[in-house]
Design a protein around this motif. Structure first.
Motif, mmCIF file in Angstrom:
data_model
loop_
_atom_site.group_PDB
_atom_site.id
_atom_site.type_symbol
_atom_site.label_atom_id
_atom_site.label_comp_id
_atom_site.label_asym_id
_atom_site.label_seq_id
_atom_site.Cartn_x
_atom_site.Cartn_y
_atom_site.Cartn_z
ATOM 1 N N ILE A 31 7.418 10.648 -14.754
ATOM 2 C CA ILE A 31 5.886 10.083 -14.435
ATOM 3 C C ILE A 31 5.729 9.463 -13.189
ATOM 4 O O ILE A 31 6.572 8.349 -12.694
ATOM 5 N N LEU A 32 4.809 9.926 -12.464
ATOM 6 C CA LEU A 32 4.258 9.333 -10.931
ATOM 7 C C LEU A 32 3.450 8.335 -11.289
ATOM 8 O O LEU A 32 2.352 8.389 -12.000
ATOM 9 N N GLU A 33 3.227 7.354 -10.216
ATOM 10 C CA GLU A 33 1.916 6.431 -10.308
ATOM 11 C C GLU A 33 1.739 6.277 -8.893
ATOM 12 O O GLU A 33 2.525 6.167 -7.811
ATOM 13 N N TYR A 34 0.359 6.697 -8.504
ATOM 14 C CA TYR A 34 -0.206 6.829 -7.448
ATOM 15 C C TYR A 34 -0.520 5.380 -6.544
ATOM 16 O O TYR A 34 -0.897 4.648 -7.374
ATOM 17 N N HIS A 35 -0.584 5.419 -5.353
ATOM 18 C CA HIS A 35 -0.696 4.387 -4.345
ATOM 19 C C HIS A 35 -2.009 3.754 -4.854
ATOM 20 O O HIS A 35 -2.936 4.262 -4.887
ATOM 21 N N ASN A 36 -2.038 2.335 -4.985
ATOM 22 C CA ASN A 36 -3.294 1.600 -4.838
ATOM 23 C C ASN A 36 -4.406 2.243 -5.896
ATOM 24 O O ASN A 36 -5.358 2.182 -5.522
ATOM 25 N N THR A 37 -3.845 2.861 -7.073
ATOM 26 C CA THR A 37 -4.704 3.482 -7.897
ATOM 27 C C THR A 37 -4.754 3.046 -9.326
ATOM 28 O O THR A 37 -5.681 2.963 -10.307
ATOM 29 N N GLY A 38 -3.471 2.751 -9.756
ATOM 30 C CA GLY A 38 -3.300 2.740 -11.214
ATOM 31 C C GLY A 38 -3.178 3.843 -12.076
ATOM 32 O O GLY A 38 -3.198 3.758 -13.289
ATOM 33 N N ARG A 90 -10.259 11.613 -5.428
ATOM 34 C CA ARG A 90 -10.760 10.617 -4.522
ATOM 35 C C ARG A 90 -10.079 9.340 -4.246
ATOM 36 O O ARG A 90 -9.793 9.053 -3.347
ATOM 37 N N ARG A 91 -9.974 8.963 -5.253
ATOM 38 C CA ARG A 91 -9.357 7.566 -5.383
ATOM 39 C C ARG A 91 -7.952 7.510 -4.879
ATOM 40 O O ARG A 91 -7.593 6.828 -4.160
ATOM 41 N N ILE A 92 -7.010 8.803 -5.095
ATOM 42 C CA ILE A 92 -5.685 8.898 -4.690
ATOM 43 C C ILE A 92 -5.735 8.990 -3.032
ATOM 44 O O ILE A 92 -4.824 8.313 -2.433
ATOM 45 N N LEU A 93 -6.571 9.925 -2.735
ATOM 46 C CA LEU A 93 -6.645 10.174 -1.215
ATOM 47 C C LEU A 93 -7.368 8.883 -0.493
ATOM 48 O O LEU A 93 -6.820 8.625 0.560
ATOM 49 N N GLU A 94 -7.912 8.119 -1.189
ATOM 50 C CA GLU A 94 -8.740 6.970 -0.551
ATOM 51 C C GLU A 94 -7.560 5.875 -0.554
ATOM 52 O O GLU A 94 -7.194 5.018 0.396
ATOM 53 N N GLY A 95 -6.775 5.831 -1.675
ATOM 54 C CA GLY A 95 -5.631 4.882 -1.854
ATOM 55 C C GLY A 95 -4.666 4.947 -0.681
ATOM 56 O O GLY A 95 -3.808 4.081 -0.602
ATOM 57 N N ASN A 96 -4.456 6.256 -0.286
ATOM 58 C CA ASN A 96 -3.474 6.618 0.695
ATOM 59 C C ASN A 96 -4.235 6.779 2.299
ATOM 60 O O ASN A 96 -3.304 7.101 3.057
ATOM 61 N N ASN A 97 -5.325 6.275 2.298
ATOM 62 C CA ASN A 97 -6.045 6.454 3.516
ATOM 63 C C ASN A 97 -5.724 8.092 4.085
ATOM 64 O O ASN A 97 -5.639 8.187 5.471
#
Length: 233
Positions: A31-38, A90-97
């Motif tokens: 399982i993956l966890e995305y940057h800065n999103t939980g 959107r949260r994933i994209l924003e969390g990765n700039n």
């Protein structure tokens, strides 16, 4: 919107993969966890316009595990009207700039093709993708809340795996090349989530004519040494 058009990938189509591994006791999935999103998710991706679905999935699994030529099975297309989650994307994209306008196509509705893979837990050095903080093994009975319908995908993959446990020779990719009958039984018990009678299990496996017997595995008392087996090619 200017700059939002997807030019490299097949529109509105993705794949998600339930990667099963066995550590000798329990069945696990990656399982993956995305940057800065939980946010947690299954490994997945998109299919390039000049690429087959099979090649895309194989490449995705290889990138996350380092393994090639693993057992892979396509089991269902998931296409509920509300399965996509633009807000999470959107949260994933924003969390990765990442550029939201350039990647607006990723927030559209997607149908995803579910696959499951069976791999030898001991051979894997899991690697996250560029959007993820981490990738790790989770016990099948302790899977966190995943984004979108990924928990449903996991449940369906497990159901298909259980229904095809003998026909697919699933132990071939979850065990080392040579294994004991006890190890093979442990794989079946982990997948089926139930205890099996040793004598009945051994009788069934031998009657299927799928195993080749090798030398004994000497670890303790010689008279108790079990035979090693491999799957016939």
């Amino acid at each position: 919107m200017k700059g939002s058009k997807n030019t490299n990938y097949i529109p509105n189509l993705s794949y998600d993969c339930v990667i099963f591994g066995f550590n000798g006791k329990t069945l696990k999935i990656l399982i993956l966890e995305y940057h800065n999103t939980g946010l947690f998710a299954l490994p997945g991706g998109f299919i390039k316009k000049n690429q087959s679905l099979k090649d895309a999935v194989n490449k995705g699994v290889e990138d996350r595990t380092g393994l090639t030529n693993v057992f892979m099975d396509q089991f269902q297309i998931f296409g509920k009207l509300d399965r996509s989650d633009p807000a999470a994307t959107r949260r994933i994209l924003e969390g990765n700039n990442e550029d939201l306008e350039k990647n607006e196509w990723m927030m559209e509705r997607f149908l995803t093709v579910g696959h499951y893979a069976l791999i030898n837990y001991e051979e894997v050095d899991p690697k996250p993708d560029h959007l993820s903080d981490s990738i790790g093994w989770y016990d099948i009975d302790n899977v966190p809340q995943l984004m979108m319908d990924h928990n449903e995908i996991v449940e369906k993959a497990l159901e298909v795996l259980r229904n095809n446990i003998s026909e697919k020779l699933i132990g071939m990719n979850l065990l080392p090349p040579k294994f004991t009958m006890k190890q093979l039984q442990q794989v079946f018990e982990a997948i089926l989530d139930q205890k099996l009678r040793r004598t009945s299990f051994q009788r069934k496996m031998l009657s299927m004519d799928i195993l080749e017997r090798h030398e004994k595995l000497f670890e303790g008392k010689a008279h108790k040494a079990p035979f090693l087996y491999s799957f016939k090619q």
